[in-house]
Scaffold this motif. Sequence first.
Motif, mmCIF file in Angstrom:
data_model
loop_
_atom_site.group_PDB
_atom_site.id
_atom_site.type_symbol
_atom_site.label_atom_id
_atom_site.label_comp_id
_atom_site.label_asym_id
_atom_site.label_seq_id
_atom_site.Cartn_x
_atom_site.Cartn_y
_atom_site.Cartn_z
ATOM 1 N N ILE A 64 0.880 -1.171 0.000
ATOM 2 C CA ILE A 64 0.000 0.000 0.000
ATOM 3 C C ILE A 64 0.917 1.220 0.000
ATOM 4 O O ILE A 64 1.652 1.461 0.964
ATOM 5 N N GLY A 65 0.879 1.998 -1.075
ATOM 6 C CA GLY A 65 1.832 3.087 -1.220
ATOM 7 C C GLY A 65 1.792 4.093 -0.089
ATOM 8 O O GLY A 65 2.827 4.645 0.299
ATOM 9 N N ALA A 66 0.588 4.338 0.460
ATOM 10 C CA ALA A 66 0.442 5.341 1.516
ATOM 11 C C ALA A 66 0.778 4.806 2.904
ATOM 12 O O ALA A 66 0.719 5.562 3.881
ATOM 13 N N SER A 67 1.136 3.538 3.001
ATOM 14 C CA SER A 67 1.478 2.975 4.306
ATOM 15 C C SER A 67 2.674 3.714 4.901
ATOM 16 O O SER A 67 3.693 3.900 4.224
ATOM 17 N N PRO A 68 2.594 4.136 6.150
ATOM 18 C CA PRO A 68 3.747 4.806 6.768
ATOM 19 C C PRO A 68 4.978 3.913 6.841
ATOM 20 O O PRO A 68 6.107 4.414 6.909
ATOM 21 N N VAL A 69 4.768 2.594 6.801
ATOM 22 C CA VAL A 69 5.904 1.669 6.843
ATOM 23 C C VAL A 69 6.713 1.750 5.551
ATOM 24 O O VAL A 69 7.919 1.485 5.551
ATOM 25 N N VAL A 70 6.072 2.131 4.459
ATOM 26 C CA VAL A 70 6.798 2.305 3.197
ATOM 27 C C VAL A 70 7.733 3.510 3.299
ATOM 28 O O VAL A 70 8.924 3.419 2.985
ATOM 29 N N ALA A 71 7.203 4.637 3.742
ATOM 30 C CA ALA A 71 8.030 5.850 3.842
ATOM 31 C C ALA A 71 9.125 5.705 4.887
ATOM 32 O O ALA A 71 10.274 6.106 4.664
ATOM 33 N N ARG A 72 8.775 5.103 6.026
ATOM 34 C CA ARG A 72 9.713 5.042 7.149
ATOM 35 C C ARG A 72 10.830 4.028 6.931
ATOM 36 O O ARG A 72 11.935 4.190 7.450
ATOM 37 N N ARG A 73 10.544 2.979 6.119
ATOM 38 C CA ARG A 73 11.524 1.906 5.974
ATOM 39 C C ARG A 73 11.807 1.605 4.498
ATOM 40 O O ARG A 73 12.032 0.463 4.113
ATOM 41 N N MET A 74 11.819 2.664 3.698
ATOM 42 C CA MET A 74 11.973 2.489 2.257
ATOM 43 C C MET A 74 13.273 1.787 1.886
ATOM 44 O O MET A 74 13.306 0.956 0.966
ATOM 45 N N ALA A 75 14.337 2.082 2.576
ATOM 46 C CA ALA A 75 15.617 1.443 2.256
ATOM 47 C C ALA A 75 15.545 -0.070 2.453
ATOM 48 O O ALA A 75 16.161 -0.833 1.690
#
Length: 269
Positions: A64-75
Amino acid sequence: MNDKKFLAILLLLSIGTLSRAQAPLWNSKSCAVVLTYDDAIDVDLDNVIPALDSLQLKGTFYIIGASPVVARRMAEWRSAAAEGHELGNHALFHPCDGSLPGRGFVGPDNDLSKYSISREVNEIRVNNVLLHAIDGKTSRTFAYPCGDRTIRDTFFYNYLKNDFAGARGVSGGLQTAAQVDLTNIDCYAINGQTADYMIDLVRQAMKTHTLLVFLFHGVGGGHNINVDKDAHSRLLHFLKENEKNIWIAPMVDVAEYIKGMGVIGPGPL
């Protein structure tokens, strides 16, 4: 034995041999198993990917692109993709049809029944842009949020067929390559089932030369739809122990393999 009986037996033996020869082989193995994990949650990175990597197995993670886990752990997602895991598309905001029974959890902003087709298609394509920015890949699969495939009786995936190798649904079933509908690939959703249950599904797939797709959310917590971490580990170890007979691959690899075989099942009209 008279000639008629001999010919009948010979015919039965020939049919049996032909049937075995025509049994579908998955990348030269008896069956295919795909491990899919939905929603881009912390346990994917904390529990699942380390478990898969320890056994050199690959999975598909529907993001889910808007998941905060994507932004926070992108690396970490980028690293997972580099190791061979698929980052699949689970839509930008995970919209579900709030008009259906039992959908009180659906808020007005993400109610698929209030979407236009163009909004849904555009959001999914935006999520593809995000995923490409993370992993650099151009081929991936889609998974329907909540299994919802239509907006007011229109199959929105009809507008996205050229964007994806295939789309995973939520209906259970084992299928031969010829039976697989790449617009709605069957899977078994796991929520509290035992390791024995999951391993038995694998045994059935091996026996019937079929595709088995698992749908997980939480593994050892992290989601209200959950499977015990030890049960999940037992499944992975069974797959590893039998990988000479089981093709364990991301969904995108299996979908592309089926397309290459030229035996694509029927999709929605």
